[in-house]
Design an enzyme around this catalytic site. Sequence first.
Site, short mmCIF file in Angstrom:
data_model
loop_
_atom_site.label_atom_id
_atom_site.label_comp_id
_atom_site.label_asym_id
_atom_site.label_seq_id
_atom_site.Cartn_x
_atom_site.Cartn_y
_atom_site.Cartn_z
N VAL A 86 0.85 -1.19 0.00
CA VAL A 86 0.00 0.00 0.00
C VAL A 86 0.88 1.25 0.00
CG1 VAL A 86 -1.88 -1.17 1.21
CG2 VAL A 86 -0.15 0.06 2.53
N GLU A 161 10.21 1.56 -12.75
CA GLU A 161 9.10 1.68 -13.70
C GLU A 161 9.64 1.80 -15.12
OE1 GLU A 161 6.16 4.53 -12.40
OE2 GLU A 161 6.37 3.77 -10.36
N ASN A 220 18.07 3.15 -2.66
CA ASN A 220 17.51 4.31 -3.35
C ASN A 220 18.34 5.57 -3.09
OD1 ASN A 220 15.55 3.06 -4.76
ND2 ASN A 220 13.84 3.75 -3.52
N CYS A 272 9.62 7.41 -5.66
CA CYS A 272 10.42 6.81 -4.59
C CYS A 272 11.59 7.64 -4.07
CB CYS A 272 10.94 5.46 -5.05
SG CYS A 272 9.64 4.28 -5.40
N1 LIG Z 1 6.38 2.52 -7.77
C1 LIG Z 1 7.52 1.88 -7.67
O1 LIG Z 1 8.26 1.78 -8.64
C2 LIG Z 1 7.94 1.27 -6.37
C3 LIG Z 1 9.05 0.40 -6.36
C4 LIG Z 1 9.44 -0.18 -5.15
C5 LIG Z 1 8.73 0.08 -3.99
N2 LIG Z 1 7.67 0.92 -4.02
C6 LIG Z 1 6.91 1.10 -2.77
O2 LIG Z 1 5.76 0.25 -2.83
C7 LIG Z 1 4.63 0.87 -2.16
C8 LIG Z 1 3.47 0.99 -3.11
O3 LIG Z 1 3.86 1.80 -4.20
P1 LIG Z 1 3.02 1.88 -5.54
O4 LIG Z 1 3.82 2.71 -6.48
O5 LIG Z 1 2.57 0.53 -5.95
O6 LIG Z 1 1.76 2.74 -5.01
P2 LIG Z 1 0.32 2.87 -5.67
O7 LIG Z 1 -0.27 4.12 -5.17
O8 LIG Z 1 0.43 2.66 -7.15
O9 LIG Z 1 -0.50 1.61 -5.08
C9 LIG Z 1 -0.88 1.49 -3.76
C10 LIG Z 1 -2.31 0.92 -3.74
O10 LIG Z 1 -2.65 0.57 -2.41
C11 LIG Z 1 -4.06 0.77 -2.26
N3 LIG Z 1 -4.39 0.81 -0.83
C12 LIG Z 1 -4.02 1.75 0.08
N4 LIG Z 1 -4.48 1.41 1.31
C13 LIG Z 1 -5.15 0.24 1.15
C14 LIG Z 1 -5.84 -0.61 2.06
N5 LIG Z 1 -5.89 -0.33 3.38
N6 LIG Z 1 -6.43 -1.72 1.57
C15 LIG Z 1 -6.36 -2.03 0.25
N7 LIG Z 1 -5.72 -1.26 -0.65
C16 LIG Z 1 -5.10 -0.14 -0.20
C17 LIG Z 1 -4.32 2.06 -3.01
O11 LIG Z 1 -5.68 2.21 -3.36
C18 LIG Z 1 -3.38 1.88 -4.22
O12 LIG Z 1 -4.05 1.34 -5.34
C19 LIG Z 1 5.16 2.20 -1.63
O13 LIG Z 1 5.60 1.99 -0.31
C20 LIG Z 1 6.35 2.48 -2.52
O14 LIG Z 1 7.31 3.30 -1.88
C21 LIG Z 1 7.25 1.51 -5.18
O1 LIG Z 2 21.23 8.27 -14.91
C1 LIG Z 2 20.08 8.57 -14.56
C2 LIG Z 2 19.11 7.61 -14.16
C3 LIG Z 2 17.85 8.04 -13.77
N1 LIG Z 2 17.53 9.35 -13.79
C4 LIG Z 2 16.18 9.77 -13.34
O2 LIG Z 2 15.94 9.23 -12.05
C5 LIG Z 2 14.55 9.01 -11.85
C6 LIG Z 2 14.29 7.60 -11.35
O3 LIG Z 2 14.59 6.67 -12.36
P1 LIG Z 2 14.59 5.09 -12.11
O4 LIG Z 2 15.38 4.80 -10.91
O5 LIG Z 2 15.02 4.45 -13.37
O6 LIG Z 2 13.04 4.77 -11.91
P2 LIG Z 2 12.15 4.42 -10.61
O7 LIG Z 2 10.97 3.69 -11.11
O8 LIG Z 2 11.96 5.63 -9.80
O9 LIG Z 2 13.02 3.35 -9.80
C7 LIG Z 2 13.75 3.68 -8.60
O10 LIG Z 2 12.87 3.68 -7.48
C8 LIG Z 2 12.19 2.42 -7.27
C9 LIG Z 2 11.22 2.63 -6.13
O11 LIG Z 2 11.80 2.48 -4.89
C10 LIG Z 2 13.23 1.34 -7.00
O12 LIG Z 2 12.56 0.10 -6.79
C11 LIG Z 2 14.19 1.24 -8.18
O13 LIG Z 2 15.20 0.28 -7.90
C12 LIG Z 2 14.82 2.61 -8.42
O14 LIG Z 2 15.64 2.57 -9.59
C13 LIG Z 2 13.90 9.31 -13.21
O15 LIG Z 2 13.35 10.60 -13.19
C14 LIG Z 2 15.05 9.22 -14.18
O16 LIG Z 2 14.86 10.00 -15.33
C15 LIG Z 2 18.46 10.30 -14.17
O17 LIG Z 2 18.18 11.50 -14.17
N2 LIG Z 2 19.71 9.88 -14.55
#
Ligand SMILES: NC(=O)c1ccc[n+]([C@@H]2O[C@H](COP(=O)([O-])OP(=O)(O)OC[C@H]3O[C@@H](n4cnc5c(N)ncnc54)[C@H](O)[C@@H]3O)[C@@H](O)[C@H]2O)c1
Ligand SMILES: O=c1ccn([C@@H]2O[C@H](COP(=O)(O)OP(=O)(O)O[C@H]3O[C@H](CO)[C@@H](O)[C@H](O)[C@H]3O)[C@@H](O)[C@H]2O)c(=O)[nH]1
EC number: 1.1.1.22
Length: 480
Positions: A86, A161, A220, A272
């Site tokens: 979440v 992403e 991160n 993040c």
């Molecule tokens: N986005 C990324 O690339 C990424 C990568 C690694 C870790 N994370 C971490 O993972 C977590 C989630 O990130 P995300 O990007 O998937 O967020 P998100 O907002 O896309 O998804 C979270 C979901 O949780 C749901 N939610 C919230 N409370 C809830 C509840 N009590 N019951 C059921 N559903 C509930 C929301 O409606 C939402 O759809 C965060 O802690 C984030 O920091 C994100």
């Molecule tokens: O050389 C670089 C690489 C990245 N970026 C920027 O940095 C941001 C983050 O990029 P990236 O890390 O590729 O994407 P995220 O989806 O934010 O992924 C990061 O954040 C996630 C959430 O925690 C982690 O799971 C991943 O490992 C970590 O890479 C973006 O705006 C990129 O354009 C730069 O400006 N220069």
Amino acid sequence: MVKICCIGAGYVGGPTMAVIALKCPSVEVAVVDISVPRINAWNSDQLPIYEPGLDAVVKQCRGKNLFFSTDVEKHVCEADIVFVSVNTPTKTRGLGAGKAADLTYWESAARMIADVSKSDKIVVEKSTVPVKTAEAIEKILTHNSKGIKFQILSNPEFLAEGTAIQDLFNPDRVLIGGRETPEGNKAVQALKDVYAHWVPEDRILTTNLWSAELSKLAANAFLAQRISSVNAMSALCEATGADVTQVSYAVGKDTRIGPKFLNASVGFGGSCFQKDILNLVYICECNGLPEVAEYWKQVIKINDYQKNRFVNRVVSSMFNTVSNKKIAILGFAFKKDTGDTRETPAIDVCKGLLGDKARLSIFDPQVTVDQIQRDLTMKKFDWDHPLHLQPTSPTIVKQVTCVWDAYEATKDAHGICILTEWDEFKNLDFKRIYDNMQKPAFVFDGRNIVNVDQLREIGFIVYSIGKPLDAWLKDMPAVA
Ligand SMILES: NC(=O)c1ccc[n+]([C@@H]2O[C@H](COP(=O)([O-])OP(=O)(O)OC[C@H]3O[C@@H](n4cnc5c(N)ncnc54)[C@H](O)[C@@H]3O)[C@@H](O)[C@H]2O)c1
Ligand SMILES: O=c1ccn([C@@H]2O[C@H](COP(=O)(O)OP(=O)(O)O[C@H]3O[C@H](CO)[C@@H](O)[C@H](O)[C@H]3O)[C@@H](O)[C@H]2O)c(=O)[nH]1
């Protein structure tokens, strides 16, 4: 059959569970969420997030061993392993506002798990959380457990992403932290068995709970620090005539440093990096380590400086005013191959230009008009709450139009800002664009994707982050 339930069908929960379902046909996976539109979208042909390769994975498993549902309690009750993925936003008020992680959603999920469970469960922290969160979650679960046993594991997610499916198929590592007790070890092994369906054993790392939680924040912070380091260098390159691309190539050739994540940019974005570093800073402060907190804070300060510097370059190059001038914004997502705009540098750049009264014409191949308008009016950190709890935009920003074509966006514009490195921007017909723009015509490349020499030959005045400056820009003050 092992049953997995994931609470939170977002950018992490959706793709991660889809890949688990694909790789583990013997496991039944339910992804649940409180957001009805989000779950409906997961069950439709138009998935709620754009991620290359995701459609194919979901289509292969949905309805077989992968289910999306709003019946949160039923699926939690039936599961052996419950992932919690979440939102963990930055707190906006009260103690630790602007830094600490807001664990409201996590806590409510934990209380619900305790309420509905009728059998022992492994509860997995998938969300990024402050170190020691597992201890708090354990307390909530055990105080409300009615004799049911819970084992807490930390299994942070490292996917990025735009490459989420690739990252999940072939992770550098999977990290599992657990209690160092016989029950804890058993739970770690159960989760290891899931990943072992496709991840080589030497890439599945096991640690204690606190190391796993902290490793996520540390990873991160290190990644973001590399970007701030190269961005800091980019300012010095502009001042000295060095070229940041050549500098980062030379630096990255050192095998101890390595070539990845050294691209200078208008600043890092995404949901993040900033959030997790602020969280780390807060934890350091709470643990009496102000010097360590200050060190990491600097990574964010340089990122803000870089975004300001970019806006100042644009304004000062264009005779120190962009008032009523049309500026084309190419790219709004925080990186290519995603429609995600959370903390995208485009928000700060656009707000900066709007502050100087520019008119903006924005084009991004994956971001909707609604999203852009919401982003430009939303308060800091409000974006990281479940959709239905976010404030609706009270106003529309009138000086902003959104179009579905780069040529339309740039027509009659005075300047172009490239803010996302979409591949299609590299192949634009810049001669055609130049012919349809006001003169002098400016390009400000915040991603270093254009061929500067070619564009200058066409007639553009070009600014590219960290590259030797155009003669036009040399005497312009652009320090933030
Ligand atoms: N986005 C990324 O690339 C990424 C990568 C690694 C870790 N994370 C971490 O993972 C977590 C989630 O990130 P995300 O990007 O998937 O967020 P998100 O907002 O896309 O998804 C979270 C979901 O949780 C749901 N939610 C919230 N409370 C809830 C509840 N009590 N019951 C059921 N559903 C509930 C929301 O409606 C939402 O759809 C965060 O802690 C984030 O920091 C994100
Ligand atoms: O050389 C670089 C690489 C990245 N970026 C920027 O940095 C941001 C983050 O990029 P990236 O890390 O590729 O994407 P995220 O989806 O934010 O992924 C990061 O954040 C996630 C959430 O925690 C982690 O799971 C991943 O490992 C970590 O890479 C973006 O705006 C990129 O354009 C730069 O400006 N220069």
